[in-house]
Design an enzyme around this catalytic site. Structure first.
Site, PDB file in Angstrom:
ATOM      1  N   HIS A 271      77.943  46.872 131.208  1.00 60.69           N
ATOM      2  CA  HIS A 271      76.612  47.033 131.794  1.00 60.69           C
ATOM      3  C   HIS A 271      75.824  48.171 131.162  1.00 60.69           C
ATOM      4  O   HIS A 271      74.613  48.060 130.998  1.00 60.69           O
ATOM      5  CB  HIS A 271      76.702  47.279 133.305  1.00 60.69           C
ATOM      6  N   CYS A 272      76.485  49.263 130.761  1.00 57.62           N
ATOM      7  CA  CYS A 272      75.737  50.484 130.438  1.00 57.62           C
ATOM      8  C   CYS A 272      75.397  50.665 128.968  1.00 57.62           C
ATOM      9  O   CYS A 272      74.236  50.854 128.612  1.00 57.62           O
ATOM     10  CB  CYS A 272      76.512  51.707 130.941  1.00 57.62           C
ATOM     11  N   ILE A 273      76.401  50.641 128.108  1.00 55.34           N
ATOM     12  CA  ILE A 273      76.175  51.041 126.717  1.00 55.34           C
ATOM     13  C   ILE A 273      75.148  50.160 126.008  1.00 55.34           C
ATOM     14  O   ILE A 273      74.296  50.676 125.285  1.00 55.34           O
ATOM     15  CB  ILE A 273      77.507  51.100 125.944  1.00 55.34           C
TER      16      ILE A 273
END
Length: 435
Positions: A271-273
């Site tokens: 989800h983040c990087i």
């Protein structure tokens, strides 16, 4: 302030968590395990039922822990947001995806804030954990929550504390990962920090504002995005130079200072990087600033699935086989090894790109037997057999799960394109090409 802080210290406060996914459920479980009565809120009735039945669906949660806290009435889940009125502290852990224009979609955060407003009361703490752009807590959440008539910093308290979840990490879980907390006011920071100090067994790092903690989260993941972009670009160059870049990295990481190893691959997942740099570049344009280095790395990483398919086509061409009509076995659709999480997985982008080129694609992943993309369900092969491997014109390794027998794969494959160096320890490398 003293009343709420004391209730947290005494563990008489009731805690709420909005969103029972990869971030929210582990956090709710830790709150309940710490002795707090905890309410989990989710709009998905299936999740609510599973939690209340003690059925775990998140890898980082211990099944027995969930059952124990549900049976002891420390944790319950609900889709009825009116129960928010019973909560003293609420953490928002909802998705913050990108829309079709690669811009932040903060509709889930906004909806969560609006769902709290009718049930707000004095001495209430709200903490946003969802990754977002700097300024969200103060510019978006605070005005929405103050429509309740309560004043932030006096009647209620608001902070941002970025989630730090690394699915599959065997050492760092929610409970022992250090936490960053930044509140609208010093009182907000103090109460939020007290909550996490009471729940977690990890250092709590206090910062001066939500914007600092929002930007800190973006820095964490942009740092990784940029460095992965660097090694992906060098991997492309080293392929042209006929240099084994994986061996280059192994040599470089022998240096005990000034170097951290990052590895190339078919793209970025999770989800983040892959997403966080887009939040920052979007916000930066508000100030007439272009994050040129960050945007360059994003372009490299975003193009890796397409590049890997181009390489696959060249490999097939050497065997006098067109990619159009070729049977390709993809090994691994999870975004990282040894987990079942396939959010933003580059392997799925590789499969889509292969099919656009006319390839017949099958996949095997011991952790992801099936996945749904754009409302289409795709099922993987149930077993990695010699016959399955032999039937493929090309085997592409896109996730390096450790419970796959790569010696067995190499033994039966016509040719392998290994984008993750999963075959590093295989003795016979004659039919292997590395990214």
């Amino acid at each position: 302030m003293g009343n709420l802080k004391q209730k947290i210290i005494d563990k008489t406060a009731t805690l709420g968590v909005i969103g029972l996914g990869y971030v929210g459920l582990p956090l709710a479980v830790e709150k309940a395990k710490a002795g707090f009565k905890t309410i989990g809120f989710d709009v998905q009735q299936s999740r609510v039922k599973m939690v209340n039945d003690g059925n775990n669906y998140i890898g980082d949660v211990v099944n027995e822990d969930l059952k124990a806290i549900v049976e002891s009435n420390l944790l319950k889940a609900t889709a009825d947001f009116s129960e928010m009125a019973h909560a003293d502290c609420v953490c928002i852990c909802v998705p913050t995806p990108l829309d079709e224009h690669q811009q932040p979609d903060i509709s889930y955060v906004e909806a969560s804030a609006k769902s709290i407003v009718p049930y707000m009361h004095k001495d209430m703490l709200i903490v946003l954990e969802s990754t977002t752009y700097p300024g969200t807590t103060e510019e978006l959440l605070k005005p929405i929550l103050e429509t309740s008539g309560l004043i932030c910093g006096e009647d209620f308290f608001l902070a941002f504390s970025p989630e730090r979840v690394d699915p599959g990490n065997l050492i760092y879980k929610t409970k022992n990962t250090p936490k960053v907390v930044g509140g609208i006011t010093p009182k907000c920071t103090d109460i939020a920090a007290t909550l996490y100090e009471t729940v977690l067994e990890a250092p709590i790092h206090r910062v001066s504002s939500p914007a600092i903690s929002e930007m800190e989260k973006i820095l964490e993941n942009t740092y990784r995005n940029v460095n992965i972009g660097l090694v992906n670009e060098l991997a492309i160059l080293c392929n042209k130079m006929q240099i084994n870049f994986w061996e280059v990295i192994d040599a470089a990481k022998s240096k005990p200072y000034g170097f951290q190893a990052f590895y190339p691959g078919p793209g970025l997942g999770g989800h983040c990087i892959p997403l966080d740099p887009y939040y920052l570049s979007w916000k930066a344009r508000e100030y007439g600033f272009h994050t040129s280095m960050i945007e360059a790395s994003m372009m490299i990483n975003d193009r890796m699935p397409e590049y890997c398919v181009e390489r696959a086509a060249k490999i097939l061409n050497r065997f006098k086989k067109a990619i159009n009509g070729a049977r390709v076995l993809v090994l691994g659709v999870a975004y990282k090894q040894n987990i079942k999480d396939f959010r933003e997985s580059p392997a799925i982008a590789v499969i889509d790109e292969l099919e656009k080129m006319g390839a017949e694609v099958i996949y095997f992943d011991p952790f992801v037997p099936e996945y749904r993309e754009n409302d289409k369900l795709r099922k993987g092969e149930p077993e990695l057999t010699a016959e399955l491997i032999k039937s493929a014109d090309l085997v592409m390794i896109t996730t390096s799960h450790t419970n796959v027998d790569y010696d067995f794969v190499v033994q039966h494959a016509k040719v392998i394109f290994d984008t993750k160096n999963a075959t590093k320890d295989v003795a016979n490398k004659k039919n292997i090409e590395l990214l």
